[in-house]
Design an enzyme around this catalytic site. Structure first.
Site, PDB file in Angstrom:
ATOM      1  N   TRP A  99       0.839  -1.210   0.000  1.00  0.00           N
ATOM      2  CA  TRP A  99       0.000   0.000   0.000  1.00  0.00           C
ATOM      3  C   TRP A  99       0.866   1.249   0.000  1.00  0.00           C
ATOM      4  O   TRP A  99       0.579   2.224  -0.708  1.00  0.00           O
ATOM      5  CB  TRP A  99      -0.974  -0.017   1.175  1.00  0.00           C
ATOM      6  N   ASP A 166      -1.929   6.852   6.205  1.00  0.00           N
ATOM      7  CA  ASP A 166      -2.947   5.898   5.765  1.00  0.00           C
ATOM      8  C   ASP A 166      -3.231   5.005   6.967  1.00  0.00           C
ATOM      9  O   ASP A 166      -2.379   4.216   7.377  1.00  0.00           O
ATOM     10  CB  ASP A 166      -2.397   5.084   4.583  1.00  0.00           C
ATOM     11  N   LYS A 190     -12.173  -1.808   6.636  1.00  0.00           N
ATOM     12  CA  LYS A 190     -11.377  -2.659   7.510  1.00  0.00           C
ATOM     13  C   LYS A 190     -11.909  -2.589   8.944  1.00  0.00           C
ATOM     14  O   LYS A 190     -12.187  -3.602   9.535  1.00  0.00           O
ATOM     15  CB  LYS A 190      -9.898  -2.258   7.480  1.00  0.00           C
TER      16      LYS A 190
HETATM   17  C1  LIG Z   1      -7.129  -1.979   2.091  1.00  0.00           C
HETATM   18  C2  LIG Z   1      -6.090  -0.939   2.181  1.00  0.00           C
HETATM   19  C3  LIG Z   1      -5.982   0.090   1.218  1.00  0.00           C
HETATM   20  C4  LIG Z   1      -6.852   0.148  -0.005  1.00  0.00           C
HETATM   21  O1  LIG Z   1      -8.114   0.586   0.340  1.00  0.00           O
HETATM   22  P1  LIG Z   1      -9.228   0.857  -0.775  1.00  0.00           P
HETATM   23  O2  LIG Z   1     -10.283   1.544   0.036  1.00  0.00           O
HETATM   24  O3  LIG Z   1      -9.656  -0.476  -1.298  1.00  0.00           O
HETATM   25  O4  LIG Z   1      -8.657   1.711  -1.829  1.00  0.00           O
HETATM   26  C5  LIG Z   1      -5.005   1.043   1.417  1.00  0.00           C
HETATM   27  N1  LIG Z   1      -4.191   1.016   2.479  1.00  0.00           N
HETATM   28  C6  LIG Z   1      -4.264   0.047   3.415  1.00  0.00           C
HETATM   29  C7  LIG Z   1      -3.337   0.079   4.588  1.00  0.00           C
HETATM   30  C8  LIG Z   1      -5.220  -0.954   3.296  1.00  0.00           C
HETATM   31  O5  LIG Z   1      -5.308  -1.920   4.220  1.00  0.00           O
END
Ligand SMILES: *Cc1c(COP(=O)(O)O)cnc(C)c1O
Length: 355
Positions: A99, A166, A190
């Protein structure tokens, strides 16, 4: 048979959050209409967004000067919105996995990207500790929880430049010092809500510092000004987020979530470390409390499919590891019960006894 949902994302949510959202999809606020068929500008929907923002501020003790946004596009769109809005010349990124790498790729479209440290040398099994943050960069970007590799930065680091994080997969699992961040973002699916909404917490006076033109929808200022209502927001996912925020508050807030996360991790990592068949993949000091990754020891490698089938037969869902790591991953988000972790441990013990 009772199912225990260890999926990495979209993932487990409290049952009552799902039931309340389902009920609102049938009849929202005793209106006789579904949440799916009302205007986002309806008088009874604005309070949903307002309460979600207020609860987020309350639960995370967000200081004055920050705005909470509910957007579309997922965390992946933030990978591009962040540099669009913050990168004038140069940005610093800590590379802790897929990511983070994807975020860096987007930033490179907007300017110079400095990778201040990377754990790619050991397949991202640790969080780099020794790095220098360039003080002339516009911001530092980190990924607090690396969903795939099971590593986590479970503290609010000090940064001499604006810090952007993030937090897709550990948001609301612990108290935060929001004042240390210029922006926090993540996909909801998540640990916050059903898929379809992206949360952003942004320090308002950190915006507007780049000279480029920004398309209206990609400019955070648009959404700050319009209170996440510039265009039609994802109303059902926002509603599910509100239900979960209420749930977290009713269950002791993020402090209680943090305590539970430690308890769950102690149970599951305890068994990973004790069991003769398994070994954890992440370095101990970097272990995530959200995604607990483990593999079979080299001498038991041939039991991979057998363990997965065994775990599935015992009601464990989603314990297959990501293809980049292999093995197994038990994702233990806020809604995962201690009972679920104990069931997984019992399953690991029983499998060990068979071998
Ligand atoms: C799942 C995830 C993403 C991607 O998320 P989307 O909403 O599907 O774009 C980005 N960063 C992390 C740490 C993730 O776990």
């Amino acid at each position: 048979m009772k199912k225990y949902n260890f999926n990495a994302g979209p993932s487990i949510l409290p049952r009552e959050v799902i039931e309340q959202t389902a009920a609102a999809c049938l009849d929202f606020d005793n209106s006789g209409l579904s949440l799916m068929e009302i205007s986002h500008r309806a008088k009874n929907f604005q309070p949903v967004v307002d309460e979600a923002e207020a609860l987020m501020k309350e639960l995370l003790d967000i200081p004055e000067g920050y705005k909470v946004l509910f957007l579309g596009g997922g965390a992946s769109l933030e990978f591009c919105m962040v540099p669009f809005n913050f990168l004038e010349k140069k940005a610093a990124y800590l590379n802790t996995g897929v990511w983070a790498t994807k975020a860096m790729k987007e930033a490179k479209l907007f300017g110079e990207v400095v990778e201040i440290a990377s754990s790619a040398d050991k397949n991202f099994t640790y969080i780099p500790q020794n790095y220098t943050i360039p003080t002339d960069a516009d911001y530092l970007h980190i990924t607090t929880n690396n969903t795939i590799y099971g590593t986590e930065i479970r503290e609010d680091i000090d940064s001499p430049i604006p810090l952007i994080a993030d937090m897709s997969s550990d948001f609301l699992s612990r108290p935060l010092d929001v004042s240390k961040y210029a922006l926090i973002y993540g996909g909801a699916q998540k640990n916050l809500a059903m898929a379809g909404v992206t949360f952003v917490i942004v320090k308002e006076d950190a915006l507007g510092k780049v000279s480029r033109q920004i398309p209206t929808m990609l400019d955070y200022r648009t959404h700050v000004k319009k209170g996440s209502m510039f265009n039609t927001p994802p109303v059902v996912p926002i509603y599910s987020a509100l239900m979960n925020l209420r749930y977290i508050k009713a269950h002791g807030g993020v402090k209680a979530m943090d305590k539970l996360a430690h308890q769950r991790a102690e149970i599951v990592y305890g068994e990973i470390d004790r069991n003769k068949l398994f070994v954890g993949t992440a370095e101990e000091s970097s272990r995530s409390l959200m995604n607990l990754t483990f593999v079979l020891k080299p001498e038991y490698q041939d039991l991979q499919d057998e363990f997965l089938a065994f775990a599935t037969s015992k009601g464990m869902v989603g314990v297959k590891g990501h293809r980049d790591v292999g093995g197994f991953r038990a994702s233990c988000y806020n809604a995962m019960s201690i009972e679920g972790c104990e069931a997984l441990v019992a399953c690991m013990k029983e499998f060990e006894a068979q071998h």
